[in-house]
Write a protein that holds these residues in place. Sequence first.
Motif, PDB file in Angstrom:
ATOM      1  N   CYS A  90      71.927  86.076  30.221  1.00  0.00           N
ATOM      2  CA  CYS A  90      71.750  87.473  29.742  1.00  0.00           C
ATOM      3  C   CYS A  90      70.863  88.401  30.694  1.00  0.00           C
ATOM      4  CB  CYS A  90      70.875  87.310  28.645  1.00  0.00           C
ATOM      5  SG  CYS A  90      71.754  86.557  27.114  1.00  0.00           S
ATOM      6  N   ALA A  91      71.555  89.473  31.303  1.00  0.00           N
ATOM      7  CA  ALA A  91      70.880  90.267  32.147  1.00  0.00           C
ATOM      8  C   ALA A  91      70.799  91.847  31.674  1.00  0.00           C
ATOM      9  CB  ALA A  91      71.842  90.634  33.240  1.00  0.00           C
ATOM     10  N   LEU A  92      69.475  92.374  31.627  1.00  0.00           N
ATOM     11  CA  LEU A  92      69.198  93.552  31.054  1.00  0.00           C
ATOM     12  C   LEU A  92      68.755  94.261  32.291  1.00  0.00           C
ATOM     13  CD1 LEU A  92      66.625  92.929  27.998  1.00  0.00           C
ATOM     14  CD2 LEU A  92      69.337  92.693  28.257  1.00  0.00           C
ATOM     15  N   PHE A  93      69.375  95.756  31.870  1.00  0.00           N
ATOM     16  CA  PHE A  93      68.994  96.848  33.033  1.00  0.00           C
ATOM     17  C   PHE A  93      68.508  98.081  32.283  1.00  0.00           C
ATOM     18  CE2 PHE A  93      72.655  94.138  33.837  1.00  0.00           C
ATOM     19  CZ  PHE A  93      72.723  93.868  35.163  1.00  0.00           C
ATOM     20  N   GLN A  94      67.569  98.812  32.938  1.00  0.00           N
ATOM     21  CA  GLN A  94      67.151  99.834  32.419  1.00  0.00           C
ATOM     22  C   GLN A  94      67.683 101.110  32.794  1.00  0.00           C
ATOM     23  OE1 GLN A  94      62.534 100.749  32.325  1.00  0.00           O
ATOM     24  NE2 GLN A  94      63.238 102.072  33.892  1.00  0.00           N
ATOM     25  N   GLY A  95      68.431 102.024  31.918  1.00  0.00           N
ATOM     26  CA  GLY A  95      69.209 103.097  32.151  1.00  0.00           C
ATOM     27  C   GLY A  95      68.435 104.455  31.691  1.00  0.00           C
ATOM     28  N   ASP A  96      69.178 105.528  32.117  1.00  0.00           N
ATOM     29  CA  ASP A  96      68.821 106.902  31.633  1.00  0.00           C
ATOM     30  C   ASP A  96      69.256 107.381  30.285  1.00  0.00           C
ATOM     31  OD1 ASP A  96      67.177 107.286  33.891  1.00  0.00           O
ATOM     32  OD2 ASP A  96      68.923 107.544  35.130  1.00  0.00           O
ATOM     33  N   HIS A  97      68.539 107.571  29.269  1.00  0.00           N
ATOM     34  CA  HIS A  97      69.187 108.151  28.014  1.00  0.00           C
ATOM     35  C   HIS A  97      69.694 109.585  28.447  1.00  0.00           C
ATOM     36  CE1 HIS A  97      70.198 108.673  23.956  1.00  0.00           C
ATOM     37  NE2 HIS A  97      69.117 109.515  23.755  1.00  0.00           N
ATOM     38  N   GLY A  98      69.140 110.244  29.041  1.00  0.00           N
ATOM     39  CA  GLY A  98      69.716 111.503  29.634  1.00  0.00           C
ATOM     40  C   GLY A  98      69.510 112.809  28.693  1.00  0.00           C
ATOM     41  N   LYS A  99      68.890 112.642  27.337  1.00  0.00           N
ATOM     42  CA  LYS A  99      68.610 113.459  26.452  1.00  0.00           C
ATOM     43  C   LYS A  99      67.896 114.443  26.948  1.00  0.00           C
ATOM     44  CE  LYS A  99      68.860 115.400  22.225  1.00  0.00           C
ATOM     45  NZ  LYS A  99      70.148 116.120  21.904  1.00  0.00           N
ATOM     46  N   MET A 100      68.545 115.884  26.629  1.00  0.00           N
ATOM     47  CA  MET A 100      67.684 117.229  27.148  1.00  0.00           C
ATOM     48  C   MET A 100      67.285 117.921  26.264  1.00  0.00           C
ATOM     49  SD  MET A 100      68.665 117.079  30.492  1.00  0.00           S
ATOM     50  CE  MET A 100      68.467 118.852  30.891  1.00  0.00           C
ATOM     51  N   VAL A 101      66.274 118.849  26.354  1.00  0.00           N
ATOM     52  CA  VAL A 101      65.608 119.655  25.429  1.00  0.00           C
ATOM     53  C   VAL A 101      66.607 120.503  24.669  1.00  0.00           C
ATOM     54  CG1 VAL A 101      63.657 121.340  24.600  1.00  0.00           C
ATOM     55  CG2 VAL A 101      63.376 119.528  26.613  1.00  0.00           C
ATOM     56  N   GLU A 102      66.906 120.452  23.385  1.00  0.00           N
ATOM     57  CA  GLU A 102      67.771 121.226  22.585  1.00  0.00           C
ATOM     58  C   GLU A 102      67.266 122.657  22.525  1.00  0.00           C
ATOM     59  OE1 GLU A 102      69.728 119.667  19.231  1.00  0.00           O
ATOM     60  OE2 GLU A 102      69.306 117.501  19.555  1.00  0.00           O
ATOM     61  N   ARG A 103      68.279 123.523  22.592  1.00  0.00           N
ATOM     62  CA  ARG A 103      67.969 124.914  22.415  1.00  0.00           C
ATOM     63  C   ARG A 103      66.923 125.549  23.121  1.00  0.00           C
ATOM     64  NH1 ARG A 103      72.671 123.621  20.426  1.00  0.00           N
ATOM     65  NH2 ARG A 103      72.511 122.897  18.014  1.00  0.00           N
ATOM     66  N   SER A 104      66.523 124.893  24.181  1.00  0.00           N
ATOM     67  CA  SER A 104      65.524 125.406  24.956  1.00  0.00           C
ATOM     68  C   SER A 104      65.562 126.739  25.576  1.00  0.00           C
ATOM     69  CB  SER A 104      65.189 124.372  26.185  1.00  0.00           C
ATOM     70  OG  SER A 104      66.541 124.180  26.898  1.00  0.00           O
ATOM     71  N   GLY A 105      64.399 127.486  25.839  1.00  0.00           N
ATOM     72  CA  GLY A 105      64.399 128.793  26.507  1.00  0.00           C
ATOM     73  C   GLY A 105      64.331 128.720  28.063  1.00  0.00           C
ATOM     74  N   PRO A 106      64.140 129.871  28.761  1.00  0.00           N
ATOM     75  CA  PRO A 106      64.173 129.932  29.838  1.00  0.00           C
ATOM     76  C   PRO A 106      62.616 129.216  30.493  1.00  0.00           C
ATOM     77  CG  PRO A 106      64.728 132.219  29.373  1.00  0.00           C
ATOM     78  CD  PRO A 106      64.596 131.212  28.130  1.00  0.00           C
ATOM     79  N   GLY A 107      62.701 128.187  31.416  1.00  0.00           N
ATOM     80  CA  GLY A 107      61.562 127.584  31.707  1.00  0.00           C
ATOM     81  C   GLY A 107      61.283 126.354  30.920  1.00  0.00           C
ATOM     82  N   GLY A 108      61.932 126.131  29.970  1.00  0.00           N
ATOM     83  CA  GLY A 108      61.819 124.898  29.087  1.00  0.00           C
ATOM     84  C   GLY A 108      62.823 123.704  29.076  1.00  0.00           C
ATOM     85  N   GLU A 109      63.966 124.194  29.854  1.00  0.00           N
ATOM     86  CA  GLU A 109      65.161 123.508  30.221  1.00  0.00           C
ATOM     87  C   GLU A 109      64.941 122.246  30.784  1.00  0.00           C
ATOM     88  OE1 GLU A 109      64.908 126.499  31.401  1.00  0.00           O
ATOM     89  OE2 GLU A 109      66.571 127.606  31.035  1.00  0.00           O
ATOM     90  N   GLY A 110      65.085 120.982  30.355  1.00  0.00           N
ATOM     91  CA  GLY A 110      64.906 119.765  31.173  1.00  0.00           C
ATOM     92  C   GLY A 110      64.963 118.551  30.188  1.00  0.00           C
ATOM     93  N   LEU A 111      64.703 117.455  30.856  1.00  0.00           N
ATOM     94  CA  LEU A 111      64.752 115.975  30.125  1.00  0.00           C
ATOM     95  C   LEU A 111      63.695 115.783  29.147  1.00  0.00           C
ATOM     96  CD1 LEU A 111      65.268 113.963  33.542  1.00  0.00           C
ATOM     97  CD2 LEU A 111      66.972 114.121  31.557  1.00  0.00           C
ATOM     98  N   VAL A 112      63.930 115.287  28.159  1.00  0.00           N
ATOM     99  CA  VAL A 112      63.221 115.021  26.981  1.00  0.00           C
ATOM    100  C   VAL A 112      62.279 113.663  27.483  1.00  0.00           C
ATOM    101  CG1 VAL A 112      63.087 113.768  24.803  1.00  0.00           C
ATOM    102  CG2 VAL A 112      64.606 115.592  25.268  1.00  0.00           C
ATOM    103  N   ILE A 113      61.099 113.712  26.967  1.00  0.00           N
ATOM    104  CA  ILE A 113      60.234 112.544  27.498  1.00  0.00           C
ATOM    105  C   ILE A 113      60.533 111.144  26.925  1.00  0.00           C
ATOM    106  CG2 ILE A 113      58.446 114.417  27.636  1.00  0.00           C
ATOM    107  CD1 ILE A 113      57.042 113.026  25.098  1.00  0.00           C
TER     108      ILE A 113
END
Length: 956
Positions: free
Chosen positions: A243-266
């Motif tokens: 069994c091999a486990l790998f860490q990946g990126d969920h990639g979820k972005m902030v929904e409905r974000s405004g200018p200056g708020g667009e980006g990845l979710v923590i």
Amino acid sequence: MFGLNKRIIKSATVLLVAVSLCSCSEVQKSQVEWPTITPEMKPWTRWWWMGSAVNEKDLNVALEAYQKAGLGGVEITPIYGVRGTEDQFVEYLSPEWVEHFTYTLREAKRLGLGVDLANASGWPFGGPWIDESKASKNMSSKVYRLKGGQTLTDVISYKQQPLVRMQSNRKLQTTDVKFPLSANRPRQEYAFDQVRYEKELPLLTVTANRISENGFKEVIDLTDKVIKGKLAWTAPEGEWMICALFQGDHGKMVERSGPGGEGLVIDHFSEDALSTYLNKFDEAFKGKDLSYLRYYFNDSYEVDDASGESNWTPEFFAEFQKFQGYDLKEYLPALLGLDTSEMNSRILYDYRMTISELLLDKYTKSWQQWAAKQGKGIRNQAHGSPANVLDLYAASDVPEIEGNDIVNLKSASSAAHVTGKKLVSSETCTWLSEHFESTLGMVKSNVDKFLLAGINHIFYHGTAYSPQDAMWPGWLFYAAVHFTPANSFWEDFGTINRYVARAQSFLQAGKPSNDILLYFSIADLWSVPGKRGLLSHFHSGHLFNELSMKECGDFFTENGYSWDAISDKQLLDVTYKKTALSTGGNDYQTIIVPETHLIPAETFEKLINLANDGATILFHKILPTGVPGLSDMEAAAKRLNSLKEQLLFTEQGNVQIASYGKGKIVLSDDLFALVDKAEVKPEKIVASGLQCIRRIKDNGDFYYFIKNPAKEPFDGWITLNADYRSVALYNPMSGVAGYAKVKKDKGKHEIYIQMKSDESLIIETFQGKVNGKIYPYYKEDGDPVSVKGDWTLTFVKGGPDLPVSKTVRQLESWTAYGPEYEVFSGTAEYVTQIPTLPVQASVWLLSVEEVHESASVYVDDTYIGTLINAPYCIEIPGNLLKEDSKLKIRVSNLMANRIADLDKKGIEWRKFYNTNFNARRKENVGKDGKFSAENWESKQSGLCGAVTLTPLRLVQ
């Protein structure tokens, strides 16, 4: 700081009298008066700053309009912008943005409006300052099989596949997405929802697991033997699963974000990620006066409203061992669902429990502590989380819920009640109906569900900031009842706001008074694999639905039993003293465990100890059969079985009872029989078709909020589960108040009430005898008199243009009068002469057959009241109806007809970034896949049908 207010009661003498009369029979007189309304008692609204394109002039105009309409405060949520206003966009948390925010705080304070702030531009937490190391993660796996003597020829690697999901209509190939994300501009145009780049994922761990007849019996950690993807290891004798486990990126972005708020979710499971995120706010607000800001807000956990799920964090193995006491790497086949069904179930439970603890400790509690250091609190929508939401709600200063089902809505109020919190808030009227079709009557019905579920701090969803020069209908949010001045119903918006304020003035007073603690039986659910992945989420609309407790919650609610849900953690804080279970400063009569197969041993032991102290503990259908998880499993199972063996049941009809210490354990399939053995009595008014919730005052008297949901009026005598001799009635819609008629029958005091369909009342009980002004009761005292004269119909406010005034005799929808009337949305005045009345009456009942959609009634410019839902009737004092009196009714219709006109003419009003207006119903989806009203027929508007005046007499 706009702190928690204390209830100020004008009629303090009433309370003193009520206390003193407990020991004497003397009748005291006192006036019934409403509590003093504070801003926190009024409804608040979510206030979307679209593109944060705000300015001081329009902020001031908006706030003054909200204050005048009767709102108590705003929650600022910056979101996506409006096309064509890009030059006005303000970057989130920039110095300019902070100046607008602090100006708003000052203006709100001047106007007596409270202010909360969403801790993100959109939702969930995240932004451009969050890089991949602090963003949400997932775990991927590969499995290989070897036999003794074999070596693995495959390269141990995992290539993350590229993914792009967008909130806008724009189509984009994954190869067109630049790296890093910040290179994709303009970010508002892209409106990314989820992005993953193609890349090789880092290896977390590799284990070899010897396969046996019943699972796995040996584990070897091979992580160090993987060199450049090649496993330098030869399998010993036997069959092995690698069994091999790998860490990946969920990639979820902030929904409905405004200018200056667009980006990845923590990464919500990492305290370091949260700290990095919140540091941005510390920097932005440094040296600024935020003293008037009350709470920070989180708009639900929607991290996994995406492809896949965020199910990992870099420190997960270490955190798992800390919480569970063993190394998860030794059980990877079970984590992947490849072991025996029992082992899979136990590891899955422990994994989910660890996720829950991380979300509680690393995110919720850490966020609350950050706010508390500033003298603030947090309002938190915990629903949607893959965690025990009752614990997350309890860690919040103000739990917040959304939805429509009263039983599920009680999740947030339950957590507040069992932990002694004063306020429970709600996101109210989300997607209530299709755009522009929601009426104030619908709003009231939705609000009432929340009030009946124990919510006492209503937030409308919501109000978009819109500058004065914006073309009608102004700036609008896609998933809302549009509580804006551009909405036709704004004319009568104050009516529902006064209603909510009056109701909440009582529901924020005293303490909750519920009889039953209903165990939140989470272990059974968390031991069963889900359909989507490793996580199990609790969504607001059906939070309890997958649990056996939903059957009990429905039963109790439908039959008039009052209850709160309680989690394992919260149950450990319950004590039993004298005759009551106590937690959070509130008392309960019993605890019921719904059909539960698996229960933590410490929870069962706590229940048994409470019985030993004198409590009655109820089990529906079965006693738990085992403990969940693998952590300390054998010892826990032994404790559980040992305690069960001490319970010696005897049958009494359809129940089994085991005495234990000073109390007892009761088991039955019959919920009626169970609660009867705990001497829990229902509120009998529920059997009469009414709904209610109650709160208790410090002196033992009660407040009841009661609603008549039936289509027929209620007129009769009721009894309450309270000790009282006198009762005051308060009508939160009309503002009328007075003492009720009370009689004693067969040792019980009965209360006489009259309630129209959909009407609500507040009842305040007094143990002593208190008299004063009687609440008005009416009986018809003659035949209805038709109002048949001519009506002058004048259009006074709205558009696109004010239609020509008309004189009409037959009341019908004003859309019947021609094209200019069909497209009008706004307010019109109907004026007519009061007919000659054949008799004198102290009160007349004005009845209108149909109102589309709200109507304010005046007699000679004296305001009588506003009608927002059927039956459209209102009492008018007889002394106002003189021979030459004029009846004026100001009617406001929906926005719908004017919107339909714009769509039919192809006039573009939907000019928003991001979603640009989704439809609520399929039939309203236009050619572009978004909302369109171009096929709508004109909606009925104005007064329709007969208008009558019926003489009434006061019933003494």
